[in-house]
Design a protein around this motif. Structure first.
Motif, PDB file in Angstrom:
ATOM      1  N   GLU A  38       0.819  -1.212   0.000  1.00  0.00           N
ATOM      2  CA  GLU A  38       0.000   0.000   0.000  1.00  0.00           C
ATOM      3  C   GLU A  38       0.858   1.269   0.000  1.00  0.00           C
ATOM      4  N   ALA A  60       4.016   1.213  -2.563  1.00  0.00           N
ATOM      5  CA  ALA A  60       3.477   1.038  -3.920  1.00  0.00           C
ATOM      6  C   ALA A  60       2.816   2.317  -4.411  1.00  0.00           C
ATOM      7  N   ARG A  61       2.063   2.974  -3.564  1.00  0.00           N
ATOM      8  CA  ARG A  61       1.396   4.221  -3.976  1.00  0.00           C
ATOM      9  C   ARG A  61       2.388   5.368  -4.141  1.00  0.00           C
ATOM     10  N   LYS A  80       5.254   5.026  -5.360  1.00  0.00           N
ATOM     11  CA  LYS A  80       5.955   4.781  -6.628  1.00  0.00           C
ATOM     12  C   LYS A  80       5.090   5.056  -7.845  1.00  0.00           C
ATOM     13  N   GLU A  81       3.830   5.376  -7.635  1.00  0.00           N
ATOM     14  CA  GLU A  81       2.959   5.708  -8.760  1.00  0.00           C
ATOM     15  C   GLU A  81       3.464   6.977  -9.447  1.00  0.00           C
ATOM     16  N   CYS A  95       2.634  10.559  -8.133  1.00  0.00           N
ATOM     17  CA  CYS A  95       3.073  10.989  -6.801  1.00  0.00           C
ATOM     18  C   CYS A  95       4.209  11.988  -6.921  1.00  0.00           C
ATOM     19  N   TYR A 108      -0.053  14.207   3.072  1.00  0.00           N
ATOM     20  CA  TYR A 108      -0.023  12.867   2.480  1.00  0.00           C
ATOM     21  C   TYR A 108      -0.162  11.800   3.571  1.00  0.00           C
ATOM     22  N   GLU A 125      -5.641   8.935   3.650  1.00  0.00           N
ATOM     23  CA  GLU A 125      -5.902   7.502   3.576  1.00  0.00           C
ATOM     24  C   GLU A 125      -4.634   6.670   3.628  1.00  0.00           C
ATOM     25  N   ARG A 126      -3.550   7.200   3.117  1.00  0.00           N
ATOM     26  CA  ARG A 126      -2.312   6.424   2.989  1.00  0.00           C
ATOM     27  C   ARG A 126      -1.872   5.816   4.314  1.00  0.00           C
TER      28      ARG A 126
END
Length: 109
Positions: free
Chosen positions: A28, A31-32, A34-35, A38, A80, A84-85
């Motif tokens: 989670e 991985a997010r 690395k989108e 971001c 950030y 939710e992160r």
């Protein structure tokens, strides 16, 4: 030469939930980060080799904040992290997970 601003977030988690935390960290959180959309760039994820407190495992996530001022980077990173992160995992683990962020600047010696 331009200075490079980085943010290092250290996590200290109870060893009873370490495996669950690591799954979340990989699947989670990181991985997010690395989108492509971001604004922060993951530079390293590390396990701390020192014992902060008996029964805790410690990890650090280092991200670069390209093109941001210190105040802007810290404010955006805190936003950030507060969303939710991190929010659902903080709520789920409660006091079994603590974290803090240290803003740093890479220097040439």
């Amino acid at each position: 030469m331009a200075k490079k601003l980085v943010l290092n977030t250290s996590f200290h988690v109870d060893k009873s939930v370490e495996a669950e935390f690591l799954r979340w960290l990989a699947d989670e959180f990181v991985a997010r980060l690395k989108e492509a959309a971001c604004e922060f760039k993951v530079e390293a994820v590390s396990k701390l080799l020192m014992t902060v407190e008996e029964g805790l495992a410690s990890y650090a996530v280092r991200v670069a904040a390209p093109g941001m001022s210190l105040d802007d980077a810290v404010a955006r990173w805190e936003t950030y992290l507060s969303g939710e992160r991190l929010g659902s995992m903080r709520q789920h683990l409660g006091n079994r997970m603590l974290f803090f962020t240290t803003p740093m600047e890479d220097i040439d010696l």
